[in-house]
Design a protein around this motif. Sequence first.
Motif, PDB file in Angstrom:
ATOM      1  N   GLU A 186     -23.518  12.096 -15.224  1.00 36.46           N
ATOM      2  CA  GLU A 186     -23.852  12.987 -14.398  1.00 36.46           C
ATOM      3  C   GLU A 186     -22.888  13.834 -13.530  1.00 36.46           C
ATOM      4  OE1 GLU A 186     -26.694  15.300 -12.329  1.00 36.46           O
ATOM      5  OE2 GLU A 186     -27.115  13.948 -14.122  1.00 36.46           O
ATOM      6  N   ILE A 187     -21.634  12.863 -13.051  1.00 36.69           N
ATOM      7  CA  ILE A 187     -20.439  13.331 -12.536  1.00 36.69           C
ATOM      8  C   ILE A 187     -19.762  14.140 -13.358  1.00 36.69           C
ATOM      9  CG2 ILE A 187     -18.410  12.551 -11.816  1.00 36.69           C
ATOM     10  CD1 ILE A 187     -19.440   9.989 -10.653  1.00 36.69           C
ATOM     11  N   ALA A 188     -19.674  14.059 -14.737  1.00 36.83           N
ATOM     12  CA  ALA A 188     -19.110  14.719 -15.726  1.00 36.83           C
ATOM     13  C   ALA A 188     -19.602  16.170 -15.816  1.00 36.83           C
ATOM     14  CB  ALA A 188     -19.062  14.087 -17.160  1.00 36.83           C
ATOM     15  N   LYS A 189     -20.601  16.526 -15.328  1.00 36.59           N
ATOM     16  CA  LYS A 189     -21.260  17.706 -15.159  1.00 36.59           C
ATOM     17  C   LYS A 189     -20.531  18.880 -14.061  1.00 36.59           C
ATOM     18  CE  LYS A 189     -25.931  16.368 -16.359  1.00 36.59           C
ATOM     19  NZ  LYS A 189     -27.341  16.238 -16.052  1.00 36.59           N
ATOM     20  N   TYR A 190     -19.991  18.070 -13.174  1.00 40.51           N
ATOM     21  CA  TYR A 190     -19.289  18.729 -11.910  1.00 40.51           C
ATOM     22  C   TYR A 190     -17.799  18.512 -11.899  1.00 40.51           C
ATOM     23  CZ  TYR A 190     -24.091  18.359  -9.976  1.00 40.51           C
ATOM     24  OH  TYR A 190     -25.401  18.594  -9.943  1.00 40.51           O
ATOM     25  N   GLY A 191     -17.267  17.886 -12.738  1.00 44.50           N
ATOM     26  CA  GLY A 191     -15.807  17.477 -12.882  1.00 44.50           C
ATOM     27  C   GLY A 191     -15.268  16.409 -13.736  1.00 44.50           C
ATOM     28  N   ALA A 197      -2.702  12.538  -0.375  1.00 49.48           N
ATOM     29  CA  ALA A 197      -2.037  13.000  -1.897  1.00 49.48           C
ATOM     30  C   ALA A 197      -2.258  14.082  -2.772  1.00 49.48           C
ATOM     31  CB  ALA A 197      -2.017  11.404  -2.829  1.00 49.48           C
ATOM     32  N   LYS A 198      -3.307  14.593  -2.315  1.00 50.86           N
ATOM     33  CA  LYS A 198      -3.878  15.675  -3.203  1.00 50.86           C
ATOM     34  C   LYS A 198      -3.984  15.674  -4.586  1.00 50.86           C
ATOM     35  CE  LYS A 198      -1.956  18.786   0.447  1.00 50.86           C
ATOM     36  NZ  LYS A 198      -1.074  19.843   0.972  1.00 50.86           N
ATOM     37  N   LYS A 199      -4.217  14.555  -4.792  1.00 49.93           N
ATOM     38  CA  LYS A 199      -4.537  14.241  -6.366  1.00 49.93           C
ATOM     39  C   LYS A 199      -6.158  14.542  -6.939  1.00 49.93           C
ATOM     40  CE  LYS A 199      -1.492  10.048  -6.614  1.00 49.93           C
ATOM     41  NZ  LYS A 199      -1.477   8.610  -6.847  1.00 49.93           N
ATOM     42  N   VAL A 200      -6.910  14.851  -6.027  1.00 50.60           N
ATOM     43  CA  VAL A 200      -8.181  15.258  -6.583  1.00 50.60           C
ATOM     44  C   VAL A 200      -8.684  16.540  -5.922  1.00 50.60           C
ATOM     45  CG1 VAL A 200      -8.882  12.949  -7.320  1.00 50.60           C
ATOM     46  CG2 VAL A 200      -9.407  13.463  -4.963  1.00 50.60           C
ATOM     47  N   SER A 201      -9.778  17.198  -6.277  1.00 48.40           N
ATOM     48  CA  SER A 201     -10.209  18.175  -5.358  1.00 48.40           C
ATOM     49  C   SER A 201     -11.671  17.804  -5.044  1.00 48.40           C
ATOM     50  CB  SER A 201     -10.209  19.426  -6.324  1.00 48.40           C
ATOM     51  OG  SER A 201     -10.809  19.221  -7.583  1.00 48.40           O
ATOM     52  N   GLY A 202     -12.058  16.819  -5.291  1.00 52.60           N
ATOM     53  CA  GLY A 202     -13.468  16.118  -5.025  1.00 52.60           C
ATOM     54  C   GLY A 202     -13.643  14.669  -4.880  1.00 52.60           C
ATOM     55  N   PHE A 203     -14.793  14.118  -4.372  1.00 50.46           N
ATOM     56  CA  PHE A 203     -15.089  13.043  -4.294  1.00 50.46           C
ATOM     57  C   PHE A 203     -16.263  12.569  -4.525  1.00 50.46           C
ATOM     58  CE2 PHE A 203     -11.451  13.237  -1.985  1.00 50.46           C
ATOM     59  CZ  PHE A 203     -10.455  12.246  -1.877  1.00 50.46           C
ATOM     60  N   CYS A 204     -16.896  11.474  -5.411  1.00 49.80           N
ATOM     61  CA  CYS A 204     -18.139  11.112  -5.538  1.00 49.80           C
ATOM     62  C   CYS A 204     -18.185   9.611  -4.869  1.00 49.80           C
ATOM     63  CB  CYS A 204     -18.235  10.931  -7.188  1.00 49.80           C
ATOM     64  SG  CYS A 204     -18.097  12.409  -7.799  1.00 49.80           S
ATOM     65  N   ILE A 205     -18.936   9.388  -3.776  1.00 51.42           N
ATOM     66  CA  ILE A 205     -19.194   8.197  -3.149  1.00 51.42           C
ATOM     67  C   ILE A 205     -20.498   7.508  -3.562  1.00 51.42           C
ATOM     68  CG2 ILE A 205     -19.157   7.202  -0.862  1.00 51.42           C
ATOM     69  CD1 ILE A 205     -17.714   9.581   0.362  1.00 51.42           C
ATOM     70  N   VAL A 206     -20.408   6.504  -4.175  1.00 48.56           N
ATOM     71  CA  VAL A 206     -21.511   5.767  -4.459  1.00 48.56           C
ATOM     72  C   VAL A 206     -21.859   4.473  -3.455  1.00 48.56           C
ATOM     73  CG1 VAL A 206     -22.553   4.685  -6.692  1.00 48.56           C
ATOM     74  CG2 VAL A 206     -20.742   6.460  -6.937  1.00 48.56           C
ATOM     75  N   ALA A 219     -17.710  11.029   4.477  1.00 47.80           N
ATOM     76  CA  ALA A 219     -18.073  12.294   3.653  1.00 47.80           C
ATOM     77  C   ALA A 219     -17.837  13.755   4.649  1.00 47.80           C
ATOM     78  CB  ALA A 219     -19.749  12.339   3.388  1.00 47.80           C
ATOM     79  N   THR A 220     -18.360  13.728   5.848  1.00 50.43           N
ATOM     80  CA  THR A 220     -18.010  14.811   6.860  1.00 50.43           C
ATOM     81  C   THR A 220     -16.539  15.008   6.989  1.00 50.43           C
ATOM     82  OG1 THR A 220     -19.941  14.082   8.112  1.00 50.43           O
ATOM     83  CG2 THR A 220     -18.250  15.552   9.113  1.00 50.43           C
ATOM     84  N   ARG A 221     -15.648  14.041   6.908  1.00 46.52           N
ATOM     85  CA  ARG A 221     -14.256  14.253   7.159  1.00 46.52           C
ATOM     86  C   ARG A 221     -13.691  14.793   5.747  1.00 46.52           C
ATOM     87  NH1 ARG A 221     -10.129  15.875   7.248  1.00 46.52           N
ATOM     88  NH2 ARG A 221      -8.149  15.243   8.145  1.00 46.52           N
ATOM     89  N   LEU A 222     -14.117  14.464   4.793  1.00 46.44           N
ATOM     90  CA  LEU A 222     -13.418  14.970   3.497  1.00 46.44           C
ATOM     91  C   LEU A 222     -13.878  16.459   3.307  1.00 46.44           C
ATOM     92  CD1 LEU A 222     -14.320  11.821   1.061  1.00 46.44           C
ATOM     93  CD2 LEU A 222     -12.140  12.478   1.785  1.00 46.44           C
ATOM     94  N   ARG A 223     -15.129  16.871   3.664  1.00 47.52           N
ATOM     95  CA  ARG A 223     -15.700  18.156   3.402  1.00 47.52           C
ATOM     96  C   ARG A 223     -15.062  19.105   4.649  1.00 47.52           C
ATOM     97  NH1 ARG A 223     -22.027  18.577   3.860  1.00 47.52           N
ATOM     98  NH2 ARG A 223     -21.644  20.731   3.010  1.00 47.52           N
ATOM     99  N   GLU A 224     -14.526  18.663   5.638  1.00 52.46           N
ATOM    100  CA  GLU A 224     -13.703  19.539   6.602  1.00 52.46           C
ATOM    101  C   GLU A 224     -12.353  19.770   5.969  1.00 52.46           C
ATOM    102  OE1 GLU A 224     -13.506  16.779   9.922  1.00 52.46           O
ATOM    103  OE2 GLU A 224     -15.499  17.333  10.808  1.00 52.46           O
ATOM    104  N   ALA A 225     -11.874  18.738   5.029  1.00 52.23           N
ATOM    105  CA  ALA A 225     -10.714  19.052   4.347  1.00 52.23           C
ATOM    106  C   ALA A 225     -10.779  19.968   3.182  1.00 52.23           C
ATOM    107  CB  ALA A 225      -9.989  17.813   4.090  1.00 52.23           C
ATOM    108  N   GLY A 226     -12.009  20.426   3.005  1.00 51.34           N
ATOM    109  CA  GLY A 226     -12.288  21.402   1.712  1.00 51.34           C
ATOM    110  C   GLY A 226     -12.563  20.563   0.519  1.00 51.34           C
ATOM    111  N   MET A 227     -12.792  19.525   0.489  1.00 53.84           N
ATOM    112  CA  MET A 227     -13.273  18.644  -0.585  1.00 53.84           C
ATOM    113  C   MET A 227     -14.692  18.899  -0.839  1.00 53.84           C
ATOM    114  SD  MET A 227     -10.622  16.871  -1.820  1.00 53.84           S
ATOM    115  CE  MET A 227      -9.428  18.217  -1.461  1.00 53.84           C
ATOM    116  N   PHE A 228     -15.084  18.688  -2.073  1.00 54.63           N
ATOM    117  CA  PHE A 228     -16.323  18.700  -2.542  1.00 54.63           C
ATOM    118  C   PHE A 228     -16.661  16.940  -2.638  1.00 54.63           C
ATOM    119  CE2 PHE A 228     -19.261  17.824  -6.430  1.00 54.63           C
ATOM    120  CZ  PHE A 228     -20.213  18.422  -5.870  1.00 54.63           C
ATOM    121  N   ASP A 245     -22.032  17.443  -0.079  1.00 55.95           N
ATOM    122  CA  ASP A 245     -22.640  18.732  -0.608  1.00 55.95           C
ATOM    123  C   ASP A 245     -23.744  18.538  -1.339  1.00 55.95           C
ATOM    124  OD1 ASP A 245     -20.154  20.778   0.229  1.00 55.95           O
ATOM    125  OD2 ASP A 245     -19.139  18.888  -0.670  1.00 55.95           O
ATOM    126  N   LYS A 246     -23.802  17.366  -2.243  1.00 56.91           N
ATOM    127  CA  LYS A 246     -24.818  17.299  -3.123  1.00 56.91           C
ATOM    128  C   LYS A 246     -25.051  15.721  -3.139  1.00 56.91           C
ATOM    129  CE  LYS A 246     -27.622  17.862  -6.864  1.00 56.91           C
ATOM    130  NZ  LYS A 246     -28.945  18.317  -6.802  1.00 56.91           N
TER     131      LYS A 246
END
Length: 248
Positions: free
Chosen positions: A26-31, A88-97, A107-116, A134-135
């Motif tokens: 499922e994650i592979a559909k998004y990145g 470190a700017k190694k990724v552009s999004g996070f999946c928290i399981v 999650a709120t802090r990561l979105r504030e930083a422009g992360m998906f 976001d989802k």
Amino acid sequence: MKDDKLAVLIDADNVPYANIREMLVEIAKYGNPTIKRIYADWTKPSLSGWKNVLLENAITPIQQYSYTQGKNSSDSALIIDAMDLLYAKKVSGFCIVSSDSDFTRLATRLREAGMFVMGFGEKKTPKPFITACDKFIYIEILKKQAPAPQSSSTKSKQKTKAESSSVNKIDKELTTLIRESIDEISDENGWAFLGTLGSYIIKKKTDFDPRNYGFPKLFPLIKHLNTFEISEKETGDNNIRHIYVKNK
């Protein structure tokens, strides 16, 4: 967006391991899940079932000892790693399981930083964490479905089984959500493009997913409700079908 690098951070104490493979699909559909880590006190015998899952899916286990009884130190380790990856700017999004509301602020802090930010958890997941993403996808809907049977009677049985295994029931609230969303994004004639409608609904309700109601896609869910007009148009040389919906 499918080329975006994603960090998958798993709280082993608050999710089952049974559907991790389906979750990664499922994650592979998004990145591209380039970083996959899972946090727990691996000295606990209760976590032994994770071993094969981690090996099969190349997930890196992070050991975090429980220094104090009743306190989940794995949460802190996951949060620290997430912030390190953010800076470190190694990724552009996070999946928290996780099904734990402790990650709401993360999650709120990561979105504030422009992360998906994408969340995965069981149906019992508290609402604050769900809406902070976001989802959000419920793990229960990721179970593999059996191949479509051929007889009409078996198809009916399969549909009943799918509906009974869904995490939500179709109710007035769902119909109202779709109806209001169509009103808000429709053109001057009241028509809304189905693809745009789906994305817009998720912005309003981050855990919306047709699979929650036993349907693989939004279109069959819309047809099942039988309260909307549907227009299908084919455009271009490739006969690409565009679907529009309108409130009756």
